[in-house]
Motif scaffolding. Structure first.
Motif, short mmCIF file in Angstrom:
data_model
loop_
_atom_site.label_atom_id
_atom_site.label_comp_id
_atom_site.label_asym_id
_atom_site.label_seq_id
_atom_site.Cartn_x
_atom_site.Cartn_y
_atom_site.Cartn_z
N ALA A 13 0.85 -1.19 0.00
CA ALA A 13 0.00 0.00 0.00
C ALA A 13 0.89 1.24 0.00
N SER A 14 0.34 2.33 -0.45
CA SER A 14 1.08 3.59 -0.49
C SER A 14 1.56 3.95 0.92
N GLY A 15 2.86 4.23 1.05
CA GLY A 15 3.43 4.60 2.33
C GLY A 15 3.74 3.45 3.25
N SER A 16 3.54 2.21 2.80
CA SER A 16 3.79 1.05 3.65
C SER A 16 5.29 0.82 3.82
N GLU A 17 5.63 0.00 4.79
CA GLU A 17 7.04 -0.28 5.07
C GLU A 17 7.73 -0.93 3.88
N ILE A 18 7.06 -1.87 3.21
CA ILE A 18 7.70 -2.54 2.07
C ILE A 18 7.96 -1.55 0.95
N GLU A 19 7.08 -0.61 0.75
CA GLU A 19 7.29 0.39 -0.30
C GLU A 19 8.41 1.36 0.08
N ARG A 20 8.46 1.73 1.35
CA ARG A 20 9.53 2.64 1.77
C ARG A 20 10.89 1.97 1.72
N SER A 21 10.95 0.68 2.09
CA SER A 21 12.24 0.01 2.17
C SER A 21 12.73 -0.54 0.84
N SER A 22 11.80 -0.88 -0.06
CA SER A 22 12.21 -1.54 -1.30
C SER A 22 11.82 -0.79 -2.56
N GLY A 23 10.81 0.07 -2.48
CA GLY A 23 10.33 0.73 -3.70
C GLY A 23 9.76 -0.25 -4.71
N SER A 24 9.04 -1.27 -4.22
CA SER A 24 8.60 -2.35 -5.10
C SER A 24 7.68 -1.88 -6.22
N SER A 25 6.83 -0.89 -5.97
CA SER A 25 5.95 -0.40 -7.04
C SER A 25 6.74 0.26 -8.16
N GLY A 26 7.76 1.03 -7.80
CA GLY A 26 8.61 1.62 -8.83
C GLY A 26 9.33 0.57 -9.65
N PHE A 27 9.77 -0.49 -9.00
CA PHE A 27 10.41 -1.59 -9.74
C PHE A 27 9.44 -2.22 -10.72
N LEU A 28 8.18 -2.43 -10.30
CA LEU A 28 7.21 -3.04 -11.20
C LEU A 28 6.88 -2.12 -12.37
N GLU A 29 6.79 -0.82 -12.12
CA GLU A 29 6.58 0.13 -13.22
C GLU A 29 7.66 -0.03 -14.28
N ARG A 30 8.91 -0.16 -13.86
CA ARG A 30 10.01 -0.33 -14.80
C ARG A 30 9.91 -1.67 -15.51
#
Length: 261
Positions: A13-30
């Motif tokens: 989810a936006s602002g979640s720990e996994i997103e803050r620590s890994s940037g997983s959504s940005g990786f998937l966009e790429r």
């Protein structure tokens, strides 16, 4: 026919720990941009589990938005980080997920038959292929004994020597080997979970795992210890099928590492 495989997206989810620590959504966009610009473009995309990180509905909504630019069909199966019912609710409208029970399905796509297999066990990191699931797979394989078939699932059916990941492996792998061994049309068992590209001969065919679109698990073949993830290059796999050569698999790095002038 060209199939792309992506795995272990871990969208939060936006602002979640996994997103803050890994940037997983940005990786998937790429990763999605990478798949869209490949030439030739893949005919389908297989997403082999751990689609989101905590299994929440808002994570699946975010995942759907990130996958929306893909112009080709994409097919999902659950991993240990997923929630079976929330996944079904988010993607049931695509038409291939069953309305109840395990998230198994069959897709006949061109020269290949694709069988998605659900190894999810709620609340546990390891996977399971129970008697019911194996019987379903055996019956589906018996329906088309002459058509080349790919089975795709999250948990790989073999030990790797990476002790921390083997401890959360697949229960029922021996039963799967018995079923697969009865059906020589199975060209490959495609898996995720390990965040690394690994290949093993299995039950008369080949089983392989796909790297993650984000962070990779450290290649540590030593004594058991702490599980580590590393910012190694994210990648996907491309599986090229032809009648002449069969299935040939390639590792495709998502970022451009060519030296620029």
């Amino acid at each position: 026919m060209l199939l792309a495989q992506i795995s272990d997206l871990h969208i939060g989810a936006s602002g979640s720990e996994i997103e803050r620590s890994s940037g997983s959504s940005g990786f998937l966009e790429r990763a999605v941009r990478h798949l869209c610009h490949l030439e030739p473009r893949p005919d389908v995309v297989l997403c082999t589990g751990d689609l989101v990180h905590d299994g929440h509905p808002e994570e699946y909504a975010r995942l759907a938005a990130l996958l929306k630019p893909l112009p080709m069909p994409w097919f999902v199966i659950p991993g240990n980080h997923d929630d079976r019912e929330h996944l079904r609710a988010a993607f049931g409208h695509l038409g291939y997920l069953p309305a109840s029970g395990f998230l198994h399905y069959v897709v006949d796509r061109g020269p290949l038959r694709l069988i998605g297999l659900d190894t999810h066990v709620p609340g546990k990191p390891g996977g399971l292929l129970c008697t019911e699931r194996l019987a379903w797979l055996d019956a589906r394989l018996a329906e088309a004994p002459r058509k080349p078939t790919l089975v795709f699932m999250h948990h790989p059916p073999f030990r790797t020597g990476i002790h921390q990941m083997d401890a959360m492996g697949l229960e029922g792998a021996d039963g799967l080997a018995t079923v697969i061994g009865r059906h020589p049309q199975v060209e490959r068992v495609l898996c995720g979970h390990l965040h690394r590209p690994i290949v093993k001969r299995f039950a008369g065919t080949v089983a392989s795992t796909c790297p993650s679109t984000m962070l990779q698990v450290e290649l540590d073949l030593g004594v058991p210890g702490r599980l580590s993830v590393l910012p190694e290059p994210p990648a996907c796999q491309l599986h090229l099928w032809s009648e002449e050569a069969g299935l040939v698999s390639h590792l495709s790095y998502i970022d451009d590492f060519r030296r620029k002038a």
